[in-house]
Scaffold this active site. Sequence first.
Site, mmCIF file in Angstrom:
data_model
loop_
_atom_site.group_PDB
_atom_site.id
_atom_site.type_symbol
_atom_site.label_atom_id
_atom_site.label_comp_id
_atom_site.label_asym_id
_atom_site.label_seq_id
_atom_site.Cartn_x
_atom_site.Cartn_y
_atom_site.Cartn_z
ATOM 1 C CB CYS A 52 -0.954 -0.002 1.186
ATOM 2 S SG CYS A 52 -0.149 0.307 2.750
ATOM 3 C CB CYS A 54 0.481 4.434 4.353
ATOM 4 S SG CYS A 54 -0.320 2.924 4.860
#
Length: 145
Positions: A52, A54
């Site tokens: 992902c 982040c």
Amino acid sequence: MFQFQFPLYNDIVEQARREAVEAGFEELRTPEDVDAAFRRPGTTLVLINSVCGCAGGIARPAAAHAVHYDKRPDHLVTVFAGQDKEATARAREYFVGEPPSSPSFALLKDGKLCAMLHRHDIEGHEPVAVVQKLQALFDEYCEEV
């Protein structure tokens, strides 16, 4: 049987793995790898890696920078959520009372969970803020090197 190949996704996974390894984290790909690593004496920082945004924009850069500090864990390891599923599941067995979260960090001492930073402690924060959170844990649980 027809099988799809996703070279772009595979490239992203490999880049995510490489970034963790280049930062000094040992990959744990099997449950046996996890058990062996978590049995080591001392402190262990576990990066629960992910593809992902982040993870790539915050967690891995924070991990790479946080370990350049006077106090730091004895061991740096990583499991890859969604990729090395059995290894990740085994690691999570050690995180008693904590919900699954990725990316995330767990700090162990002699195989026992001391502290955890979950996705909500990472996502939406600047990498420097995550570095500071990790280093605060190092101050509390790790020895000076």
